[in-house]
Design an enzyme around this catalytic site. Structure first.
Site, PDB file in Angstrom:
ATOM      1  N   ASP A 226     -31.150 146.012 -46.253  1.00  0.00           N
ATOM      2  CA  ASP A 226     -30.754 145.902 -47.666  1.00  0.00           C
ATOM      3  C   ASP A 226     -31.937 145.815 -48.626  1.00  0.00           C
ATOM      4  O   ASP A 226     -31.817 145.305 -49.738  1.00  0.00           O
ATOM      5  CB  ASP A 226     -29.836 144.691 -47.859  1.00  0.00           C
TER       6      ASP A 226
HETATM    7  N1  LIG Z   1     -31.950 149.415 -40.988  1.00  0.00           N
HETATM    8  C1  LIG Z   1     -30.871 149.237 -41.773  1.00  0.00           C
HETATM    9  N2  LIG Z   1     -29.643 149.398 -41.251  1.00  0.00           N
HETATM   10  C2  LIG Z   1     -28.572 149.238 -42.044  1.00  0.00           C
HETATM   11  C3  LIG Z   1     -28.720 148.866 -43.402  1.00  0.00           C
HETATM   12  C4  LIG Z   1     -30.046 148.748 -43.934  1.00  0.00           C
HETATM   13  O1  LIG Z   1     -30.241 148.456 -45.122  1.00  0.00           O
HETATM   14  N3  LIG Z   1     -31.085 148.947 -43.088  1.00  0.00           N
HETATM   15  N4  LIG Z   1     -27.590 148.604 -44.165  1.00  0.00           N
HETATM   16  C5  LIG Z   1     -26.436 148.314 -43.369  1.00  0.00           C
HETATM   17  C6  LIG Z   1     -25.194 147.955 -44.059  1.00  0.00           C
HETATM   18  N5  LIG Z   1     -25.083 146.531 -44.239  1.00  0.00           N
HETATM   19  C7  LIG Z   1     -25.016 146.073 -45.469  1.00  0.00           C
HETATM   20  O2  LIG Z   1     -24.909 146.844 -46.425  1.00  0.00           O
HETATM   21  C8  LIG Z   1     -25.054 145.643 -43.112  1.00  0.00           C
HETATM   22  C9  LIG Z   1     -24.534 146.068 -41.957  1.00  0.00           C
HETATM   23  C10 LIG Z   1     -24.519 145.216 -40.854  1.00  0.00           C
HETATM   24  C11 LIG Z   1     -25.016 143.968 -40.906  1.00  0.00           C
HETATM   25  C12 LIG Z   1     -24.995 143.108 -39.688  1.00  0.00           C
HETATM   26  O3  LIG Z   1     -25.465 142.014 -39.705  1.00  0.00           O
HETATM   27  N6  LIG Z   1     -24.480 143.690 -38.570  1.00  0.00           N
HETATM   28  C13 LIG Z   1     -24.513 143.017 -37.270  1.00  0.00           C
HETATM   29  C14 LIG Z   1     -23.259 143.383 -36.481  1.00  0.00           C
HETATM   30  C15 LIG Z   1     -22.043 143.157 -37.206  1.00  0.00           C
HETATM   31  C16 LIG Z   1     -20.817 143.613 -36.426  1.00  0.00           C
HETATM   32  O4  LIG Z   1     -20.918 144.018 -35.284  1.00  0.00           O
HETATM   33  O5  LIG Z   1     -19.772 143.577 -37.076  1.00  0.00           O
HETATM   34  C17 LIG Z   1     -25.635 143.609 -36.421  1.00  0.00           C
HETATM   35  O6  LIG Z   1     -25.912 144.818 -36.601  1.00  0.00           O
HETATM   36  O7  LIG Z   1     -26.103 142.865 -35.573  1.00  0.00           O
HETATM   37  C18 LIG Z   1     -25.565 143.559 -42.090  1.00  0.00           C
HETATM   38  C19 LIG Z   1     -25.570 144.394 -43.211  1.00  0.00           C
HETATM   39  C20 LIG Z   1     -26.189 149.384 -42.352  1.00  0.00           C
HETATM   40  N7  LIG Z   1     -27.329 149.436 -41.507  1.00  0.00           N
END
Ligand SMILES: Nc1nc2c(c(=O)[nH]1)N[C@@H](CN(C=O)c1ccc(C(=O)N[C@@H](CCC(=O)O)C(=O)O)cc1)CN2
Length: 282
Positions: A226
């Site tokens: 983000d």
């Molecule tokens: N490298 C990046 N990847 C992603 C970004 C980014 O800015 N840089 N944005 C996200 C979208 N997002 C918020 O907008 C977001 C998505 C996921 C998570 C998160 O903590 N996910 C957990 C798993 C959650 C689950 O399984 O439901 C994780 O990945 O461990 C936070 C913010 C998209 N990708």
């Protein structure tokens, strides 16, 4: 006739606008839209020209000739043929409002792109997507299978010659490797008014803070969650009575509209990068 867009960034100096516009005109271009901006802090110059040119002029030939004739210090210059539509993959998880909005806008030719496929870590939208005649890629993921899942995703992006990935509420953090490989080619919608409430559950964070405005932010994806360059934002007023679920409902339209606006700006080549920020010629 077809339309080309020339985007140029360089160290500022007098006369850039007149020499570049003269070059385009003498190359047979008819300038139909132009935007310029100079950042007075670091003296960087930004320019977008949209011009009509004869169908017989190929993008490759124009770029080659431009490289010979236009050169400025610390210059980044790209030319695009707007008749060549970027190939797009949309990614989604469980919430489909942004996907649905993009599919509708695409179906009424509001987005000048070639939507190739939709990929998801859930099967929820498989029939919806296939009903639109589009490829659906089911890419399940767990913390243990993330590298394999991402390798499969990258292979799809390569095999389908994807130019732009849209994260339409795809809720998995992408790896540094993927972000570097697709730098400037992945746009995400975050359901908060960044830089407030980064990460997961931003509406719950907003509820806890008691804010009176909630919003959505479309940004380029970088390895730092983000933190990528912001493209578009909008906000909605709420009051003390709004629960996190109310905010989710209020936020749906804001997220969809902000993402669609950002995608359209990208497809029209209206976004120029300025370090970790954007310069946008609307
Ligand atoms: N490298 C990046 N990847 C992603 C970004 C980014 O800015 N840089 N944005 C996200 C979208 N997002 C918020 O907008 C977001 C998505 C996921 C998570 C998160 O903590 N996910 C957990 C798993 C959650 C689950 O399984 O439901 C994780 O990945 O461990 C936070 C913010 C998209 N990708």
């Amino acid at each position: 006739m077809k339309k080309f867009v020339l985007n140029l960034v360089c160290d500022d100096s007098a006369g850039i606008i007149s020499s570049v516009t003269s070059y385009v005109t003498t190359s047979g271009g008819n300038i139909i839209e132009s935007g310029q901006y100079v950042d007075l802090d670091d003296k960087r110059f930004f320019m977008r020209l949209c011009f009509e040119i004869n169908d017989s002029v190929t993008l490759k030939a124009f770029q080659k000739d431009l490289e010979v004739n236009i050169s400025y210090p610390e210059m980044v210059c790209n030319v695009y043929d707007l008749s060549i539509k970027p190939r797009v993959m949309i990614m989604v998880s469980q919430l489909g409002h942004c996907l649905n909005d993009l599919l509708y806008r695409y179906s009424i030719d509001q987005l000048p792109m070639e939507l190739v496929s939709v990929a998801s870590n859930h099967e929820r939208y498989k029939s919806r997507v296939e009903h639109e005649g589009l490829e659906f890629h089911y890419l399940p993921i767990t913390p243990d299978t993330k590298p394999e899942q991402e390798a499969e995703l990258l292979k799809l992006i390569d095999d389908e010659n994807i130019d732009l990935v849209i994260l339409a509420r795809y809720m998995q953090v992408l790896s540094d490797n993927l972000c570097q490989k697709m730098s400037g080619k992945i746009i995400n919608i975050h359901h908060s008014f960044l830089p407030s409430f980064k990460g997961g559950r931003p509406y719950h964070q907003a509820r806890d803070k008691g804010v009176k405005l909630i919003g959505a932010t479309a940004h380029y994806v970088t390895a730092d969650l983000d933190e990528g360059p912001i493209i578009e934002q909008d906000v909605k007023r709420i009051d003390h009575a709004a629960s996190a679920s109310d905010m989710v409902a209020i936020g749906r339209d804001t997220e969809s509209q902000v993402l669609a606006k950002a995608v359209k700006l990208q497809l029209e080549r209206r976004i120029l990068l300025h370090d970790h920020r954007t310069v946008i010629f609307q």
